[in-house]
Design a protein around this motif. Structure first.
Motif, mmCIF file in Angstrom:
data_model
loop_
_atom_site.group_PDB
_atom_site.id
_atom_site.type_symbol
_atom_site.label_atom_id
_atom_site.label_comp_id
_atom_site.label_asym_id
_atom_site.label_seq_id
_atom_site.Cartn_x
_atom_site.Cartn_y
_atom_site.Cartn_z
ATOM 1 N N GLY A 133 39.008 39.459 67.929
ATOM 2 C CA GLY A 133 40.048 39.095 67.956
ATOM 3 C C GLY A 133 39.981 37.748 67.772
ATOM 4 O O GLY A 133 41.187 36.758 67.581
ATOM 5 N N ILE A 134 39.202 36.735 68.852
ATOM 6 C CA ILE A 134 38.754 35.418 68.647
ATOM 7 C C ILE A 134 38.627 35.120 67.002
ATOM 8 O O ILE A 134 39.533 34.020 67.156
ATOM 9 C CB ILE A 134 37.510 35.161 68.889
ATOM 10 N N LEU A 139 41.948 32.565 62.115
ATOM 11 C CA LEU A 139 41.514 32.023 61.105
ATOM 12 C C LEU A 139 43.054 31.973 61.135
ATOM 13 O O LEU A 139 43.584 31.907 59.797
ATOM 14 C CB LEU A 139 41.099 33.248 59.990
ATOM 15 N N ILE A 140 44.195 33.017 62.169
ATOM 16 C CA ILE A 140 45.602 33.160 61.418
ATOM 17 C C ILE A 140 46.438 32.219 62.482
ATOM 18 O O ILE A 140 48.131 31.936 61.055
ATOM 19 C CB ILE A 140 46.026 34.863 61.703
ATOM 20 N N LEU A 141 46.264 32.184 63.261
ATOM 21 C CA LEU A 141 47.358 32.051 64.126
ATOM 22 C C LEU A 141 47.340 29.941 63.981
ATOM 23 O O LEU A 141 46.194 29.217 63.948
ATOM 24 C CB LEU A 141 47.030 31.533 65.623
ATOM 25 N N LYS A 146 47.520 29.160 68.876
ATOM 26 C CA LYS A 146 46.446 30.412 69.490
ATOM 27 C C LYS A 146 45.964 30.275 71.097
ATOM 28 O O LYS A 146 45.813 30.542 71.652
ATOM 29 C CB LYS A 146 44.946 28.998 68.546
ATOM 30 N N ILE A 147 45.957 29.045 71.977
ATOM 31 C CA ILE A 147 46.034 28.037 72.993
ATOM 32 C C ILE A 147 46.938 29.302 73.255
ATOM 33 O O ILE A 147 47.173 29.609 74.597
ATOM 34 C CB ILE A 147 46.199 26.855 72.794
ATOM 35 N N ALA A 148 48.429 29.285 73.176
ATOM 36 C CA ALA A 148 48.951 30.017 74.308
ATOM 37 C C ALA A 148 48.781 32.128 73.752
ATOM 38 O O ALA A 148 49.106 32.372 75.059
ATOM 39 C CB ALA A 148 50.667 30.470 73.100
ATOM 40 N N LYS A 149 49.001 32.393 73.281
ATOM 41 C CA LYS A 149 47.994 33.053 72.556
ATOM 42 C C LYS A 149 46.561 34.101 73.708
ATOM 43 O O LYS A 149 46.484 34.935 74.481
ATOM 44 C CB LYS A 149 46.860 34.649 71.144
ATOM 45 N N PHE A 150 45.753 32.722 73.932
ATOM 46 C CA PHE A 150 44.553 32.706 75.096
ATOM 47 C C PHE A 150 45.199 32.738 76.398
ATOM 48 O O PHE A 150 44.795 33.535 76.765
ATOM 49 C CB PHE A 150 43.784 31.514 74.615
ATOM 50 N N ILE A 151 45.994 32.086 76.534
ATOM 51 C CA ILE A 151 46.727 31.625 78.106
ATOM 52 C C ILE A 151 47.178 32.979 78.165
ATOM 53 O O ILE A 151 46.790 33.873 79.345
ATOM 54 C CB ILE A 151 47.792 30.641 77.901
ATOM 55 N N TYR A 152 47.701 33.987 77.213
ATOM 56 C CA TYR A 152 48.981 35.096 77.448
ATOM 57 C C TYR A 152 47.718 35.974 77.618
ATOM 58 O O TYR A 152 48.134 36.729 79.262
ATOM 59 C CB TYR A 152 49.775 35.364 76.675
ATOM 60 N N LYS A 206 55.683 34.328 75.419
ATOM 61 C CA LYS A 206 56.561 35.448 74.541
ATOM 62 C C LYS A 206 57.595 35.093 74.254
ATOM 63 O O LYS A 206 58.254 34.921 72.973
ATOM 64 C CB LYS A 206 56.608 36.471 74.767
ATOM 65 N N GLU A 207 58.375 34.081 75.256
ATOM 66 C CA GLU A 207 60.072 33.578 74.525
ATOM 67 C C GLU A 207 59.327 32.356 73.949
ATOM 68 O O GLU A 207 60.922 32.655 72.799
ATOM 69 C CB GLU A 207 60.294 32.722 76.041
ATOM 70 N N ILE A 208 58.404 31.767 73.837
ATOM 71 C CA ILE A 208 58.382 30.474 72.894
ATOM 72 C C ILE A 208 58.008 30.977 71.973
ATOM 73 O O ILE A 208 58.153 30.033 70.629
ATOM 74 C CB ILE A 208 58.102 29.112 73.473
ATOM 75 N N PHE A 209 56.646 31.762 71.472
ATOM 76 C CA PHE A 209 56.150 31.783 70.619
ATOM 77 C C PHE A 209 56.251 33.352 70.465
ATOM 78 O O PHE A 209 56.197 34.230 71.186
ATOM 79 C CB PHE A 209 54.587 31.103 71.042
ATOM 80 N N LYS A 210 55.791 33.561 69.173
ATOM 81 C CA LYS A 210 55.997 34.490 68.319
ATOM 82 C C LYS A 210 55.118 34.719 67.271
ATOM 83 O O LYS A 210 54.762 34.007 66.687
ATOM 84 C CB LYS A 210 57.868 34.783 67.393
ATOM 85 N N TRP A 211 54.213 36.032 67.989
ATOM 86 C CA TRP A 211 53.039 36.860 66.996
ATOM 87 C C TRP A 211 52.912 38.306 66.554
ATOM 88 O O TRP A 211 53.590 38.799 67.511
ATOM 89 C CB TRP A 211 51.669 36.366 67.722
#
Length: 211
Positions: A133-134, A139-141, A146-152, A206-211
């Motif tokens: 996952g890391i 590679l992708i984000l 990437k920071i947002a996803k880690f926090i989430y 989730k509202e601000i970032f889309k992945w």
């Protein structure tokens, strides 16, 4: 200690459990006490049964860079035993707890048990999924996402880790992370409480970032 309820020993007979107890050390450790050192040759399987532990490396400046945190009940760095390689990082307790140190050479004969094999495979797969996952995120984000996803995904871990450790995990520069986190504060996603950052509004990510 009752071994029968621990996932690694499921399906073993009482006789087998009693035999395993003979070559298992029940180690009670204090916060920050070292479990093993990087490059140390592994002789034991380490099974965390209470408390929490961290696996980390030390950078050139002497900073502790946390790679992963472990919570009960889980094996720590068991791949080093199976591959017969030195530990790739250090391990210390994050809080008081208990670790079972199981002599690996003597334990090998019990691995033929289907339940034991499944337990070990499950433990390894969870670690592989975490690392994959890391890698995929790196590679992708883009950096902000990437920071947002880690926090989430890791709110509690985010609050516990120092910023240089998070930067190391995400493969970004500490100053870049600091700049991005300032923006996250402005967005109301995180805030300072006492001496650490905490997640204030997880759903806003989730509202601000889309992945």
């Amino acid at each position: 200690m009752d071994f029968s309820n621990i996932f690694l020993f499921k399906g073993l007979s009482e006789k087998e459990l009693n035999e395993i107890k003979k070559f298992t050390i029940v180690k009670r450790l204090k916060k920050d006490e070292v479990v093993f050192y990087e490059k140390e040759t592994p002789s034991y399987l380490h099974l965390l049964v209470s408390g929490s532990a961290r696996v980390f490396k030390i950078d050139a400046k002497g900073n502790e860079l946390i790679i992963h945190k472990f919570y009960p009940v889980s094996l720590i760095a068991e791949l080093a035993n199976f591959e017969n390689i030195p530990y790739p990082a250090n391990c210390a307790m994050d809080e008081d707890g208990i670790i079972l140190k199981i002599e690996f050479e003597k334990f090998k004969k019990f691995i033929k048990s289907g339940e034991v094999c499944l337990g070990i495979m499950s433990s390894l797969l969870k670690k592989m999924k975490y690392l994959d996952g890391i890698i995929q995120d790196n590679l992708i984000l883009d950096t902000t996402t990437k920071i947002a996803k880690f926090i989430y995904d890791n709110g509690e871990l985010f609050s516990e880790l120092k910023q240089h450790s998070i930067a190391s995990l995400l493969n970004i520069k500490p100053e870049t992370l600091s700049r991005k986190l300032k923006k996250f504060k402005e967005l109301g996603i995180i805030e300072n409480t006492s001496s650490k950052l905490i997640v204030k509004d997880k759903e806003k990510i989730k509202e601000i970032f889309k992945w």
